[in-house]
Design an enzyme around this catalytic site. Structure first.
Site, PDB file in Angstrom:
ATOM      1  N   ASP A 178      33.234  54.579 -12.176  1.00 16.59           N
ATOM      2  CA  ASP A 178      32.160  53.596 -12.319  1.00 16.59           C
ATOM      3  C   ASP A 178      32.502  52.369 -11.466  1.00 16.59           C
ATOM      4  O   ASP A 178      32.882  52.513 -10.311  1.00 16.59           O
ATOM      5  CB  ASP A 178      31.955  53.259 -13.799  1.00 16.59           C
ATOM      6  CG  ASP A 178      30.656  52.504 -14.074  1.00 16.59           C
ATOM      7  OD1 ASP A 178      29.611  53.158 -14.196  1.00 16.59           O
ATOM      8  OD2 ASP A 178      30.693  51.260 -14.135  1.00 16.59           O
ATOM      9  N   TYR A 304      26.528  43.407 -12.292  1.00 14.39           N
ATOM     10  CA  TYR A 304      25.424  44.058 -11.582  1.00 14.39           C
ATOM     11  C   TYR A 304      24.660  43.048 -10.729  1.00 14.39           C
ATOM     12  O   TYR A 304      24.322  43.323  -9.572  1.00 14.39           O
ATOM     13  CB  TYR A 304      24.478  44.724 -12.584  1.00 14.39           C
ATOM     14  CG  TYR A 304      25.039  45.974 -13.208  1.00 14.39           C
ATOM     15  CD1 TYR A 304      24.652  47.227 -12.765  1.00 14.39           C
ATOM     16  CD2 TYR A 304      25.969  45.907 -14.244  1.00 14.39           C
ATOM     17  CE1 TYR A 304      25.167  48.389 -13.323  1.00 14.39           C
ATOM     18  CE2 TYR A 304      26.494  47.048 -14.813  1.00 14.39           C
ATOM     19  CZ  TYR A 304      26.091  48.288 -14.351  1.00 14.39           C
ATOM     20  OH  TYR A 304      26.617  49.424 -14.903  1.00 14.39           O
ATOM     21  N   HIS A 356      30.955  61.189 -16.947  1.00 15.98           N
ATOM     22  CA  HIS A 356      31.201  59.858 -16.407  1.00 15.98           C
ATOM     23  C   HIS A 356      32.434  59.189 -17.008  1.00 15.98           C
ATOM     24  O   HIS A 356      33.125  58.430 -16.332  1.00 15.98           O
ATOM     25  CB  HIS A 356      29.953  59.004 -16.676  1.00 15.98           C
ATOM     26  CG  HIS A 356      29.965  57.667 -16.028  1.00 15.98           C
ATOM     27  ND1 HIS A 356      29.812  57.500 -14.673  1.00 15.98           N
ATOM     28  CD2 HIS A 356      30.101  56.417 -16.550  1.00 15.98           C
ATOM     29  CE1 HIS A 356      29.831  56.215 -14.380  1.00 15.98           C
ATOM     30  NE2 HIS A 356      30.023  55.528 -15.503  1.00 15.98           N
TER      31      HIS A 356
END
Length: 379
Positions: A178, A304, A356
């Protein structure tokens, strides 16, 4: 500030407040028989919250977390929390392992023992590592920045200072998934003389338009990206544009926070639509609790925004050796031919199971791949 030992001790008043908030939850409605189609399933979340109230033992999880050697240090004005576990072998390789969102340093706890002490976990002591697991800035027990600019590049710069200036490692490896993969690869790009190699279990790729027809793998990857952008990327768009607006609800409501996080654990893991065939409730809630007790959901989401609004992106090829472990239920599975244009791929492994959150889902398989990759480039 010098490196200081750190341990977690949440005040009982914080836990009392949490229990009260859970008890006063105002539940929304739900479309009948909609399962998880519209988002986190109501019945499952109610079941998880009931356990959170009556069965979950935070103090036991706190004890587990405190069984790892934790520290905190000021790096360029940012207090970084990290685990530093020394290798039990003749020549341990320093290795910084970075987590992502919505994970935490807890996400990596299953692989620390096997990496530091292979002999006690059925491995070869020659494969030992000095493992450093930081909490990303704005996550967990690391400091939250009150200024803009805490993007992937800035975190890589801080982690470089942590490993070299604070811990004294001249050369080291990096690993992550990630955001941790982007940070690790950026370390390799910016500091090739210091990085032995980079191993990732998620590989970010720039979309390049090549000549001729795309290969089957490339076409499959582009279709995966399109599906994700259409049906799975809403969280990223919100967090990359207006994280502050979302944070008011998530920072105030533990159930809202849990609903936002566990939907990703289900969607991105190899759980065959049964979340608890991969994660138990204690694992899910411990990760959520780290966000709750530190009030870092807002600052974690800002990564983000900062990265989306950063100046400049990785443009050149990462020349340090790169190893890749592709777990089948990862969000996207990049094609090898495109990856070799952007990275110096030295190992490429397609895994049999997992998604993930590889360090939690398939820790033994991930450890095997990390050992195998670094074994060929240790010296």
């Amino acid at each position: 500030m010098s490196i200081e030992p750190f341990s977690i001790k949440v005040p009982e008043s914080v836990l009392d407040d949490l229990r009260q908030r859970l008890a006063l939850t105002r539940w929304p409605d739900e479309i009948t028989d909609s399962s998880w189609d519209y988002g986190t399933n109501l019945a499952y979340l109610q079941q998880l919250v009931a356990y959170w109230q009556d069965g979950f033992d935070w103090r036991a999880q706190e004890q587990l977390l405190n069984s790892f050697p934790q520290f905190k240090v000021d790096v360029d004005g940012v207090g970084l929390h990290f685990i530093h576990a020394k290798g039990q072998g003749p020549d341990p390789v320093p290795l910084i392992i970075s987590h992502g969102w919505p994970g935490s340093f807890f996400e990596l706890h299953k692989i620390i023992g096997p990496l530091t002490d292979p002999a006690s976990h059925g491995g070869d002591p020659q494969d030992s590592f000095d493992v450093v697991v930081p909490s990303l800035p704005g996550y967990g027990f690391s400091d939250r920045s009150d200024r803009p600019g805490m993007d992937v590049r800035r975190i890589a710069e801080l982690f470089m200072q942590l490993m070299t200036r604070e811990l004294g490692y001249k050369r080291f490896g990096a690993q992550g998934g990630d955001w941790g993969s982007s940070i690790s690869l950026r370390l390799g790009e910016l500091y090739p003389d210091n990085l032995i190699g980079v191993h990732v279990n998620m590989l970010p790729l720039r979309q390049e338009i090549g000549d001729g027809e795309p290969s089957e793998d490339e076409q499959r990857w582009r279709e995966q990206l399109q599906r994700f952008q259409k049906d799975g990327s809403g969280y990223s768009h919100i967090q990359g544009t207006r994280p502050q607006t979302l944070a008011y609800g998530l920072n105030d409501s533990p159930v809202g926070l849990a609903g936002w996080i566990i939907e990703k654990f289900r969607a991105w893991s190899d759980c065959h639509e049964n979340l608890e065939c991969v994660f138990n409730k204690d694992e899910l809630l411990t990760n959520i609790m780290i966000y709750w007790i530190t009030q870092t959901i807002n600052s974690s989401m800002r990564l983000y925004y900062e990265t989306a609004h950063a100046d400049g992106t990785t443009a050149g090829k990462v020349e340090v050796p790169v190893g890749v472990a592709l777990f089948p239920r990862e969000i996207t599975l990049p094609p090898h031919n495109l990856a070799t244009r952007q990275y110096n791929i030295q190992r490429w492994a397609s895994m049999g199971a997992g998604g993930h959150f590889a360090a939690m889902e398939q820790p033994a398989a991930l450890v095997h791949e990390i050992r195998t990759f670094f074994r060929q480039i240790r010296h």
